[in-house]
Design an enzyme around this catalytic site. Sequence first.
Site, PDB file in Angstrom:
ATOM      1  N   TRP A 157     -73.642  28.158   2.506  1.00 57.78           N
ATOM      2  CA  TRP A 157     -74.892  28.190   2.925  1.00 57.78           C
ATOM      3  C   TRP A 157     -75.011  29.267   4.278  1.00 57.78           C
ATOM      4  O   TRP A 157     -74.121  29.160   5.137  1.00 57.78           O
ATOM      5  CB  TRP A 157     -75.764  27.117   3.399  1.00 57.78           C
ATOM      6  CG  TRP A 157     -77.034  27.165   3.948  1.00 57.78           C
ATOM      7  CD1 TRP A 157     -78.156  27.749   3.283  1.00 57.78           C
ATOM      8  CD2 TRP A 157     -77.633  26.508   5.182  1.00 57.78           C
ATOM      9  NE1 TRP A 157     -79.257  27.676   4.054  1.00 57.78           N
ATOM     10  CE2 TRP A 157     -79.054  27.006   4.980  1.00 57.78           C
ATOM     11  CE3 TRP A 157     -77.071  25.649   6.133  1.00 57.78           C
ATOM     12  CZ2 TRP A 157     -80.104  26.493   6.368  1.00 57.78           C
ATOM     13  CZ3 TRP A 157     -78.156  25.396   7.212  1.00 57.78           C
ATOM     14  CH2 TRP A 157     -79.486  25.712   7.006  1.00 57.78           C
ATOM     15  N   ASP A 240     -72.861  18.377   5.147  1.00 59.60           N
ATOM     16  CA  ASP A 240     -74.119  18.631   5.238  1.00 59.60           C
ATOM     17  C   ASP A 240     -75.098  18.218   4.165  1.00 59.60           C
ATOM     18  O   ASP A 240     -74.574  18.123   2.802  1.00 59.60           O
ATOM     19  CB  ASP A 240     -74.325  20.379   5.136  1.00 59.60           C
ATOM     20  CG  ASP A 240     -75.765  20.938   5.189  1.00 59.60           C
ATOM     21  OD1 ASP A 240     -76.859  20.378   4.398  1.00 59.60           O
ATOM     22  OD2 ASP A 240     -75.761  21.651   5.795  1.00 59.60           O
ATOM     23  N   LYS A 277     -86.189  18.879   1.291  1.00 54.70           N
ATOM     24  CA  LYS A 277     -86.290  19.266  -0.247  1.00 54.70           C
ATOM     25  C   LYS A 277     -86.664  17.814  -1.023  1.00 54.70           C
ATOM     26  O   LYS A 277     -87.413  17.827  -1.985  1.00 54.70           O
ATOM     27  CB  LYS A 277     -84.911  19.662  -0.838  1.00 54.70           C
ATOM     28  CG  LYS A 277     -83.966  20.482   0.054  1.00 54.70           C
ATOM     29  CD  LYS A 277     -84.490  22.013  -0.014  1.00 54.70           C
ATOM     30  CE  LYS A 277     -83.555  22.702   0.991  1.00 54.70           C
ATOM     31  NZ  LYS A 277     -83.551  24.069   0.929  1.00 54.70           N
TER      32      LYS A 277
HETATM   33  C1  LIG Z   1     -76.961  23.459   2.383  1.00 54.58           C
HETATM   34  C2  LIG Z   1     -78.165  23.673   3.117  1.00 54.58           C
HETATM   35  N1  LIG Z   1     -78.369  22.813   4.515  1.00 54.58           N
HETATM   36  C3  LIG Z   1     -79.361  22.756   5.323  1.00 54.58           C
HETATM   37  C4  LIG Z   1     -80.452  23.351   5.026  1.00 54.58           C
HETATM   38  C5  LIG Z   1     -81.551  23.247   5.836  1.00 54.58           C
HETATM   39  O1  LIG Z   1     -82.956  22.963   5.352  1.00 54.58           O
HETATM   40  P1  LIG Z   1     -84.031  22.300   6.612  1.00 54.58           P
HETATM   41  O2  LIG Z   1     -83.597  22.859   7.779  1.00 54.58           O
HETATM   42  O3  LIG Z   1     -85.181  23.180   5.715  1.00 54.58           O
HETATM   43  O4  LIG Z   1     -84.115  21.059   6.310  1.00 54.58           O
HETATM   44  C6  LIG Z   1     -80.500  23.793   3.651  1.00 54.58           C
HETATM   45  C7  LIG Z   1     -81.722  24.493   3.127  1.00 54.58           C
HETATM   46  O5  LIG Z   1     -81.773  25.424   2.396  1.00 54.58           O
HETATM   47  C8  LIG Z   1     -79.572  24.039   2.956  1.00 54.58           C
HETATM   48  O6  LIG Z   1     -79.358  24.698   1.561  1.00 54.58           O
END
Ligand SMILES: Cc1ncc(COP(=O)(O)O)c(C=O)c1O
Length: 430
Positions: A157, A240, A277
Amino acid sequence: MKEKGRGGPSNLVKKHCSVKKDAQENMSSFSELPTVKADAAFTLLAAYKTDTNQNKVDLCPGFYRDENGRPWILSSVIQAKERVHADPKVNHEHLPLAGHAELLRQSKELVFRKEDRDLKRVASIQTVSGTGANHLAALFLSTELNPKTVWFPNLGWINHTEIWKLAGSHVQQKFYPYFNGENQNIDFDAMVEVLQEAQKGDVVVLHACAHNPTGVDLSKEQWDTLATVCKNIGLFPVFDLAYQGLASGDIGQDASAIISFFDRGDLEFAVAQSYSKIFGLYGERIGMLHIAALDVTAAAKITPVLIQLSRAEITSCPSYGARIISQILGDLSLYDQWLEDLATMNNRMKTMRESLYHSLLVKRVRGSWDHILTDTGMFSMTGLSTTQVTAVREKHHIYMLPSGRISVTGLTTHNVDHVVAALEDILGTY
Ligand SMILES: Cc1ncc(COP(=O)(O)O)c(C=O)c1O
């Protein structure tokens, strides 16, 4: 007689107040700022929105989209919102510094499952979604653990490296091999070999499930081997967890790597949990950071430090989304509805994967596509080069990330043929 203190500025004052040439030109203190590259995903999203072509398709989003390509509000969320709005006790005061108390407890149980685990070994704090959880983990670990290096998967990511640049700027960044584009699988031997270069106290960032961007996860055996590698070297894992329930479809299964690390009892690690999500609550910014310690005493010491860091940055977290999720996790019928909602999302993604795969085979589009069926979560790599990604966008108005990653949530029964025809045009056939 001349009066003291009168008669205009002294020479000293004149020296310090003289208008320099630079200042005359009124140069901003920020004129020398470096040029920052715009975020690829959000730039493409903006470009997609202004594209007037009728056949445009957005395969970029890390957001769930319904069968018409629109954002979807989960039924469980609609019902929970009604309850939150009807609750006379709800007001607009701050949440406590550690976050929504009930949701903290529920979140721990969602990740670590209840059974007979001693969850007092886990220090938890609410965060500004998954990004905030990763950020707080980086801030906490870079100061309290003082690692020499943080290791990221290649590919991974893109925001992880940016977060660590900001919150742990003195920690050097290195990558471990993860994805092998040739066989669309994990290069696990290379991963383990390179991690042998790590030092005691280094941090290793891992995707618990539904790896972004590849959609390829470690097997149970590989997770077990990796846990031993972490133990032997003294690595500190940061999981994560942004897609629990959207990988295998089973929330317990999607947290099984974390649980197996916990149950060993000899590893300390962090979990950056995102609710964006899995509840379709992207704008509400809800997440949690959990630090699993070896014992209850250490966990009790960690919590106040996390609170202190969070207090200095945000004081307290947004409350609205936390209340909605807490309603869902705390009510059996809403919880069951949420499981159904997860199934709706998973089934649609599965159907679109099958549809894309069969259409690519029928059209004999050049490439290897079996992984489209076996990848987990929203993402898959197409194998397209950056040039081909640009061509497919400019010629066919199909948007994907420069790495060739697609999100299957952007596919619908209405656009999948157009996508396959575009890939046929760009890649050719057998
Ligand atoms: C692997 C991963 N970690 C963390 C996030 C963080 O998402 P958010 O800050 O919207 O909860 C994402 C979002 O795309 C992700 O794909």
